[in-house]
Scaffold this motif. Structure first.
Motif, PDB file in Angstrom:
ATOM      1  N   UNK A  60       0.815  -1.214   0.000  1.00  0.00           N
ATOM      2  CA  UNK A  60       0.000   0.000   0.000  1.00  0.00           C
ATOM      3  C   UNK A  60       0.845   1.258   0.000  1.00  0.00           C
ATOM      4  N   UNK A  61       1.929   1.244   0.777  1.00  0.00           N
ATOM      5  CA  UNK A  61       2.826   2.408   0.805  1.00  0.00           C
ATOM      6  C   UNK A  61       3.471   2.630  -0.560  1.00  0.00           C
ATOM      7  N   UNK A  62       3.901   1.557  -1.202  1.00  0.00           N
ATOM      8  CA  UNK A  62       4.522   1.680  -2.522  1.00  0.00           C
ATOM      9  C   UNK A  62       3.523   2.177  -3.561  1.00  0.00           C
ATOM     10  N   UNK A  63       2.278   1.717  -3.467  1.00  0.00           N
ATOM     11  CA  UNK A  63       1.254   2.189  -4.399  1.00  0.00           C
ATOM     12  C   UNK A  63       0.993   3.674  -4.196  1.00  0.00           C
ATOM     13  N   UNK A  64       0.848   4.089  -2.951  1.00  0.00           N
ATOM     14  CA  UNK A  64       0.619   5.509  -2.680  1.00  0.00           C
ATOM     15  C   UNK A  64       1.804   6.363  -3.127  1.00  0.00           C
ATOM     16  N   UNK A  65       3.009   5.878  -2.916  1.00  0.00           N
ATOM     17  CA  UNK A  65       4.199   6.604  -3.334  1.00  0.00           C
ATOM     18  C   UNK A  65       4.287   6.697  -4.848  1.00  0.00           C
ATOM     19  N   UNK A  66       3.946   5.622  -5.533  1.00  0.00           N
ATOM     20  CA  UNK A  66       4.012   5.588  -6.991  1.00  0.00           C
ATOM     21  C   UNK A  66       2.972   6.524  -7.621  1.00  0.00           C
ATOM     22  N   UNK A  67       1.807   6.654  -7.000  1.00  0.00           N
ATOM     23  CA  UNK A  67       0.742   7.463  -7.593  1.00  0.00           C
ATOM     24  C   UNK A  67       0.790   8.928  -7.172  1.00  0.00           C
ATOM     25  N   UNK A  68       1.565   9.262  -6.160  1.00  0.00           N
ATOM     26  CA  UNK A  68       1.629  10.640  -5.667  1.00  0.00           C
ATOM     27  C   UNK A  68       2.340  11.514  -6.689  1.00  0.00           C
ATOM     28  N   UNK A  69       1.822  12.711  -6.969  1.00  0.00           N
ATOM     29  CA  UNK A  69       2.505  13.595  -7.924  1.00  0.00           C
ATOM     30  C   UNK A  69       3.840  14.087  -7.365  1.00  0.00           C
ATOM     31  N   UNK A  70       4.784  14.399  -8.244  1.00  0.00           N
ATOM     32  CA  UNK A  70       6.063  14.934  -7.781  1.00  0.00           C
ATOM     33  C   UNK A  70       5.876  16.288  -7.109  1.00  0.00           C
ATOM     34  N   UNK A  71       6.892  16.693  -6.374  1.00  0.00           N
ATOM     35  CA  UNK A  71       6.820  17.917  -5.590  1.00  0.00           C
ATOM     36  C   UNK A  71       6.515  19.131  -6.458  1.00  0.00           C
ATOM     37  N   UNK A  72       7.080  19.227  -7.662  1.00  0.00           N
ATOM     38  CA  UNK A  72       6.872  20.401  -8.506  1.00  0.00           C
ATOM     39  C   UNK A  72       5.442  20.493  -9.038  1.00  0.00           C
ATOM     40  N   UNK A  73       4.678  19.418  -9.001  1.00  0.00           N
ATOM     41  CA  UNK A  73       3.253  19.480  -9.320  1.00  0.00           C
ATOM     42  C   UNK A  73       2.415  19.620  -8.053  1.00  0.00           C
ATOM     43  N   UNK A  74       2.822  18.934  -6.999  1.00  0.00           N
ATOM     44  CA  UNK A  74       2.030  18.895  -5.777  1.00  0.00           C
ATOM     45  C   UNK A  74       2.013  20.240  -5.051  1.00  0.00           C
ATOM     46  N   UNK A  75       3.158  20.930  -4.996  1.00  0.00           N
ATOM     47  CA  UNK A  75       3.234  22.187  -4.255  1.00  0.00           C
ATOM     48  C   UNK A  75       2.307  23.265  -4.832  1.00  0.00           C
ATOM     49  N   UNK A  76       2.321  23.531  -6.152  1.00  0.00           N
ATOM     50  CA  UNK A  76       1.341  24.507  -6.673  1.00  0.00           C
ATOM     51  C   UNK A  76      -0.106  24.046  -6.520  1.00  0.00           C
ATOM     52  N   UNK A  77      -0.328  22.734  -6.572  1.00  0.00           N
ATOM     53  CA  UNK A  77      -1.681  22.211  -6.352  1.00  0.00           C
ATOM     54  C   UNK A  77      -2.142  22.542  -4.934  1.00  0.00           C
ATOM     55  N   UNK A  78      -1.279  22.368  -3.954  1.00  0.00           N
ATOM     56  CA  UNK A  78      -1.646  22.647  -2.570  1.00  0.00           C
ATOM     57  C   UNK A  78      -1.734  24.145  -2.287  1.00  0.00           C
ATOM     58  N   UNK A  79      -0.773  24.908  -2.810  1.00  0.00           N
ATOM     59  CA  UNK A  79      -0.710  26.321  -2.453  1.00  0.00           C
ATOM     60  C   UNK A  79      -1.719  27.178  -3.216  1.00  0.00           C
ATOM     61  N   UNK A  80      -1.811  26.964  -4.528  1.00  0.00           N
ATOM     62  CA  UNK A  80      -2.604  27.862  -5.363  1.00  0.00           C
ATOM     63  C   UNK A  80      -3.742  27.171  -6.092  1.00  0.00           C
ATOM     64  N   UNK A  81      -3.994  25.912  -5.765  1.00  0.00           N
ATOM     65  CA  UNK A  81      -5.065  25.132  -6.380  1.00  0.00           C
ATOM     66  C   UNK A  81      -4.870  25.003  -7.889  1.00  0.00           C
ATOM     67  N   UNK A  82      -3.622  24.855  -8.334  1.00  0.00           N
ATOM     68  CA  UNK A  82      -3.351  24.602  -9.740  1.00  0.00           C
ATOM     69  C   UNK A  82      -3.834  23.209 -10.097  1.00  0.00           C
ATOM     70  N   UNK A  83      -4.151  23.035 -11.354  1.00  0.00           N
ATOM     71  CA  UNK A  83      -4.624  21.735 -11.821  1.00  0.00           C
ATOM     72  C   UNK A  83      -3.435  20.798 -12.037  1.00  0.00           C
ATOM     73  N   UNK A  84      -3.584  19.578 -11.563  1.00  0.00           N
ATOM     74  CA  UNK A  84      -2.551  18.563 -11.760  1.00  0.00           C
ATOM     75  C   UNK A  84      -2.650  18.002 -13.177  1.00  0.00           C
ATOM     76  N   UNK A  85      -1.550  17.473 -13.715  1.00  0.00           N
ATOM     77  CA  UNK A  85      -1.636  16.816 -15.024  1.00  0.00           C
ATOM     78  C   UNK A  85      -2.608  15.638 -15.006  1.00  0.00           C
ATOM     79  N   UNK A  86      -3.055  15.258 -16.189  1.00  0.00           N
ATOM     80  CA  UNK A  86      -4.069  14.228 -16.344  1.00  0.00           C
ATOM     81  C   UNK A  86      -3.664  12.917 -15.677  1.00  0.00           C
ATOM     82  N   UNK A  87      -2.384  12.621 -15.661  1.00  0.00           N
ATOM     83  CA  UNK A  87      -1.899  11.372 -15.090  1.00  0.00           C
ATOM     84  C   UNK A  87      -2.254  11.249 -13.596  1.00  0.00           C
ATOM     85  N   UNK A  88      -2.367  12.367 -12.894  1.00  0.00           N
ATOM     86  CA  UNK A  88      -2.597  12.360 -11.459  1.00  0.00           C
ATOM     87  C   UNK A  88      -4.037  12.701 -11.094  1.00  0.00           C
ATOM     88  N   UNK A  89      -4.953  12.638 -12.052  1.00  0.00           N
ATOM     89  CA  UNK A  89      -6.327  13.052 -11.772  1.00  0.00           C
ATOM     90  C   UNK A  89      -7.007  12.121 -10.777  1.00  0.00           C
TER      91      UNK A  89
END
Length: 185
Positions: A60-89
């Motif tokens: 389960x940890x490996x699955x969650x780690x594999x599906x989590x977006x990288x930091x350069x996508x995740x940080x703007x998503x968290x801070x400014x509600x930017x849209x993540x790429x389709x792969x992470x929808x």
């Protein structure tokens, strides 16, 4: 196994899967994993073995780690509600529908703005950031449902989390006949 032991063992397996895997995985593959764990159980066993627990948690940890977006996508998503790429929808869907979604967003914002206040060496009284966080939390509670609906729609999901169905239009195919053919020049 007796029904009482099976139900206790099954409950513990469900708990283990809930801790390890995201809801989407449990929805689509949970019965398969549960049946495998039930097949591995010895007669009279009340809980999964330590080895099985570690394997399920590691998977389960490996699955969650594999599906989590990288930091350069995740940080703007968290801070400014930017849209993540389709792969992470689907990850975004799990995040938006997850428990404490609102609280995670507000605590992340409080940490960022708290860091700003600390670095700016503000002369505000110490209770002002706490008051701001409390007001933001109360206002966010009022709009929690609409906030989730809007964010799910941004990633093309219905409010219940099901994906929009895309039906591609088939091109119009006309039979070739003599009237459609152009005479050679």
């Amino acid at each position: 196994m007796t029904p009482d032991i099976t139900s206790a063992y099954e409950r513990r397996c469900h708990l283990l899967m809930r801790l390890a895997y995201p809801p989407r995985f449990r929805e689509f593959r949970g019965a398969e994993l549960l049946s495998t764990l039930l097949d591995l159980a010895e007669p009279g066993q009340h809980h999964p073995t330590m080895r099985d627990c570690v394997d399920v948690l590691r998977g389960g940890f490996m699955l969650r780690l594999r599906e989590h977006p990288p930091l350069w996508y995740w940080l703007p998503y968290q801070m400014f509600d930017f849209r993540l790429p389709w792969r992470y929808r689907w990850w975004a869907r799990d995040d938006i529908q997850g428990r404490f979604f609102l609280e995670r967003r507000l605590i992340f914002g409080a940490l960022i703005y708290g860091l700003y206040f600390a670095l700016a060496q503000s002369t505000l009284p110490y209770w002002i950031p706490g008051l701001m966080f409390g007001v933001a939390y109360l206002l966010s509670l009022l709009t929690k449902a609409s906030m989730r609906r809007k964010r799910l729609a941004k990633y093309e999901f219905h409010p219940d989390g099901t994906s929009y169905v895309y039906v591609p239009r088939s091109p119009v195919v006309r039979p070739a006949n003599e009237a459609d053919e152009h005479p050679p020049l």
